[in-house]
Write a protein that holds these residues in place. Structure first.
Motif, short mmCIF file in Angstrom:
data_model
loop_
_atom_site.label_atom_id
_atom_site.label_comp_id
_atom_site.label_asym_id
_atom_site.label_seq_id
_atom_site.Cartn_x
_atom_site.Cartn_y
_atom_site.Cartn_z
N TYR A 82 0.77 -1.23 -0.14
CA TYR A 82 -0.28 -0.14 -0.09
C TYR A 82 0.75 1.32 0.00
N GLU A 83 0.23 2.27 -0.47
CA GLU A 83 1.08 3.66 -0.53
C GLU A 83 1.57 4.15 0.84
N GLU A 84 0.71 3.88 1.84
CA GLU A 84 0.97 4.14 3.12
C GLU A 84 2.12 3.56 3.89
N THR A 85 2.43 2.56 3.22
CA THR A 85 3.66 1.79 3.77
C THR A 85 4.72 1.84 2.98
N VAL A 86 4.94 2.78 1.76
CA VAL A 86 6.06 2.86 1.22
C VAL A 86 7.26 3.80 2.14
N GLY A 134 1.35 1.32 -3.78
CA GLY A 134 2.33 2.22 -3.69
C GLY A 134 3.40 2.33 -4.73
N LEU A 135 3.08 1.58 -5.66
CA LEU A 135 4.18 1.80 -6.95
C LEU A 135 4.45 3.19 -7.56
N ALA A 136 3.71 3.98 -7.76
CA ALA A 136 3.72 5.33 -8.17
C ALA A 136 4.61 6.19 -7.16
N LYS A 137 4.34 6.13 -6.10
CA LYS A 137 5.16 6.84 -5.01
C LYS A 137 6.65 6.01 -4.91
#
Length: 267
Positions: free
Chosen positions: A42-46, A78-81
Motif C-alpha cells: 500500500y501507498e501508506e507503507t512505502v 504504492g508503486l507510483a510513490k
C-alpha cells in the motif's frame, strides 16, 4: 546499519526484516549493491519500507526496477510513490499494464462498492513488460519469470535457484489467492499453475502473504483436487464450467421425481 535477516542468499523479505507485518510480503532481491523489489504494498507503507532499505545500507539509486507480481491493489498501490522516491522503472506482466497505467479501481479491487471499500489507485507508467521465461538479472543473480495465471491473469512468480517467489498462488495453510472474476481469475488456469509448481523441482515457496514454507507435493495434490472441484460448483458463478445439479434437476423435472418421503399432494 541494520543487521540483515535474509531468508535465502540475496533475498530479504521486508516485513520479516522489520519484525512487523506492514502489508503484503515485499521481497528485496540483491547481488552486491544492485537490487530490485518484488511488490511494494500500500501507498501508506512505502516510506516505512524505504526507511528499512536505507537502514540495510542499500543505495536507493541502485534499485534496478520495481516488479509487480500482479495488479491487485494490496500489492501495487504504492508503486507510483515508490517509483518517484527511487527514480527507477516498473516491471509487470502485459496483462497488468492497462489496469496499472489507468489506475483501474475495478480490476485492481481498489473499489468494492458493495463492501463500502474505496481506495485510491494512483496510475503508474510501466517501462518493462515481462513474461514467462524472461530472465531478470540483478548483479550476477538470475531470476526466472514464471507466468502463473489463475488468481489473476497477470500473476507472476519468480524462480531463484530452488526458491520460488510464488505470489498469491499458494499459502502455507493450503489456501490460494482469492478467485474473483473482476480481477481476471480463471480456475482452469489456476489448476495448471498449481500443477506446474507441484511438478517443479523447487524446494521452497515464498508467497506474497504469510510465511515461507517447504514445497509439499502431498499438500499440493489436495489443493489441486479441491480447486478442480470449483469448476463444477455454483459457488464460483461464471468462473465454473458447469453445475451438475442442474443436469440432475432437468432429469427430475422431466420425470416428475420428488425426494424420497415427499409425495405430490392430492388435490
Amino acid at each position: 546499519m541494520l543487521a540483515r535477516k535474509p531468508l535465502f542468499p540475496g533475498v530479504i523479505e521486508l516485513n520479516f526484516q522489520a519484525g512487523e507485518v506492514l502489508g503484503c510480503n515485499v521481497y528485496l532481491v540483491h547481488d552486491s549493491d544492485e537490487w530490485i523489489l518484488i511488490d511494494i504494498g500500500y501507498e501508506e507503507t512505502v516510506d516505512d519500507f524505504v526507511e528499512i532499505i536505507r537502514g540495510l545500507d542499500f543505495p536507493l539509486s541502485r534499485c534496478k526496477t520495481l516488479v509487480a507480481t500482479h495488479a491487485d491493489v494490496d500489492h501495487i498501490q504504492g508503486l507510483a510513490k515508490a517509483k518517484q522516491i527511487l527514480k527507477t522503472t516498473i516491471s509487470a506482466h502485459p496483462n497488468a499494464v492497462e489496469p496499472l497505467t489507468t489506475g483501474d479501481t475495478l480490476k485492481t479491487l481498489a473499489v468494492i462498492e458493495a463492501q463500502n471499500l474505496k481506495m485510491a489507485m494512483p496510475p503508474v507508467e510501466i517501462e518493462n513488460q515481462i513474461n514467462d521465461g524472461d530472465i531478470i538479472t540483478v548483479g550476477k543473480k538470475e531470476i526466472e519469470v514464471w507466468h502463473t495465471p489463475g488468481h489473476t491473469d497477470s500473476q507472476l512468480a519468480f524462480r531463484i535457484g530452488d526458491v520460488l517467489l510464488s505470489g498469491d498462488n499458494l499459502y502455507r495453510d493450503g489456501c490460494i489467492g482469492a478467485i474473483d472474476a473482476h480481477h481476471g481469475s480463471d480456475i482452469r488456469s489456476f489448476i495448471k499453475s498449481l500443477t506446474r509448481i507441484r511438478d517443479s523441482d523447487v524446494k521452497w515457496l515464498a508467497p506474497s502473504h504469510g510465511p515461507v514454507f517447504a514445497k509439499d507435493n502431498a499438500m499440493l495434490d489436495k489443493v489441486i483436487e479441491r480447486v478442480s472441484g470449483y469448476l463444477h460448483m455454483a459457488d464460483f458463478g461464471t468462473l465454473a464450467e458447469d453445475w451438475p445439479l442442474m443436469n440432475e434437476w432437468d432429469d427430475e423435472v422431466e420425470q416428475g421425481i420428488l425426494p424420497e418421503g415427499l409425495q405430490t399432494p392430492t388435490e
